[in-house]
Motif scaffolding. Sequence first.
Motif, short mmCIF file in Angstrom:
data_model
loop_
_atom_site.label_atom_id
_atom_site.label_comp_id
_atom_site.label_asym_id
_atom_site.label_seq_id
_atom_site.Cartn_x
_atom_site.Cartn_y
_atom_site.Cartn_z
N ILE A 189 0.84 -1.21 0.04
CA ILE A 189 0.05 -0.04 -0.01
C ILE A 189 1.03 1.28 0.13
O ILE A 189 0.51 2.19 -0.79
N THR A 190 1.72 1.27 0.86
CA THR A 190 2.72 2.42 1.02
C THR A 190 3.45 2.56 -0.41
O THR A 190 3.46 3.67 -0.73
N MET A 191 3.77 1.64 -1.11
CA MET A 191 4.58 1.80 -2.25
C MET A 191 3.56 2.11 -3.51
O MET A 191 4.09 3.29 -4.25
N ALA A 192 2.47 1.72 -3.47
CA ALA A 192 1.39 2.17 -4.35
C ALA A 192 0.92 3.40 -4.38
O ALA A 192 0.88 4.29 -5.34
N CYS A 193 0.58 3.88 -2.97
CA CYS A 193 0.11 5.10 -2.68
C CYS A 193 1.20 6.49 -2.86
O CYS A 193 0.92 7.42 -3.35
N LEU A 194 2.30 6.29 -2.16
CA LEU A 194 3.19 7.31 -2.22
C LEU A 194 4.24 7.67 -3.38
O LEU A 194 4.54 8.71 -3.67
N ILE A 195 4.74 6.30 -4.23
CA ILE A 195 5.45 6.63 -5.41
C ILE A 195 4.98 5.89 -6.84
O ILE A 195 5.72 5.47 -7.52
N ASN A 196 3.78 5.21 -6.70
CA ASN A 196 3.08 4.58 -7.91
C ASN A 196 4.00 3.18 -7.99
O ASN A 196 4.27 2.78 -8.99
N GLY A 197 4.46 2.84 -6.85
CA GLY A 197 5.57 1.57 -7.09
C GLY A 197 4.61 0.21 -6.55
O GLY A 197 3.14 0.26 -6.38
N LYS A 198 5.27 -0.86 -6.30
CA LYS A 198 4.24 -1.90 -5.74
C LYS A 198 5.10 -2.95 -5.15
O LYS A 198 6.37 -3.21 -5.57
N GLU A 199 4.63 -3.82 -4.27
CA GLU A 199 5.32 -5.26 -3.92
C GLU A 199 4.63 -6.23 -4.74
O GLU A 199 3.41 -5.89 -5.20
N ARG A 200 5.36 -7.41 -4.87
CA ARG A 200 5.03 -8.26 -5.92
C ARG A 200 5.06 -9.84 -5.34
O ARG A 200 5.65 -10.01 -4.40
#
Length: 355
Positions: free
Chosen positions: A311-322
């Motif tokens: 959630i942090t990666m998606a919301c803060l920098i448009n990243g993602k865990e996989r």
Amino acid sequence: MAPNNGRGASEIFQGQVLLYKSLYGHMDAMTLKWFIELGIPDIIHNHGQPITLPELMSVLQVPHTKASGVQSLMCYLAHKGFFEIVRAHDKAEEKQAYALTAASELLVKGSDLCLLPMMECFLGPDFSTIWSQLKKWTYEDNLTLYDVSIGTTLWELLDKNPARNKLFNDAMASDSQMMNMALRGCNWVFEGVESMVDVGGGTGITAKTICEAFPNMKCIVLELPRVVENLADSNNLTYVGGDMFISIPKADAVLLKWILHNWSDKDCKKILENCKKAISDKGGKVIVIDVVINENEDEHELTGLKHLMDITMACLINGKERREEEWKKLFLEAGFHSYKISSLTGHLSLIEIFP
């Protein structure tokens, strides 16, 4: 009263508990912030033994009227695992005392493994304000929480604010120390590797650790020019200013430590394609250190942490865990043929990718 789909009272009450746990969940971060700001881990460490509540109150010099509140906070933090409640003898009287645990020892200043910079960075006063904009973020196409809350990306914010940038870099460096400890037990990963590029390796903390373990290996840290321009090379460590989206220096292995979760699948594919160009088709490999979400094998609490990081990666920098299947798809699309996943730390995995 509207029906609850035939649920029994016990199940309904369990639902209430879950809602209330989430309602009060923000207090986890705030109580953590409280005991960091008061320096309680250092107080107990310097005390040399478990500390009683009166002793702690005396050192903190807080009003006696706050004793009950401080005790409540300490009991909750003990329940969460930050302290261990033990029995101590004070003037022939047995009293309850607080001892550090593995978690709170990581917050003692000056220790070899100290995650205090990480906590201070992400417990800042503006963080709760940013997260309060989640609803607005949901409807803004391709914008991050930083974009919708303060009008700029995280990276732009760091570029414009040297003090905040230092805080962020110190946080990343403290986390690298943890990964370096794990890597010291993974010598098998680097055996036979004569040269390696640490992509996005910052000031070279991890590369230096690997160089010490393998003095005959040539290590290159690839970073943005402004990061490495004033860093000095050593016998087997070289700093190169560049851009991983353009090209990566040739080497036997390429290390991507906590890099790919910052980027979309499209960007990750480009980075991995450049990695493949940098290594040999025979004996070369890419080493990825990142999160692998695995609900089937991980403990429930660990899965929860990985989802929060996602959630942090998606919301803060448009990243993602996989998940593993997402990693596999990414590797194959970038032209790789096989991979191997090994555990590294409590929440991070080490993935070897082969051309």
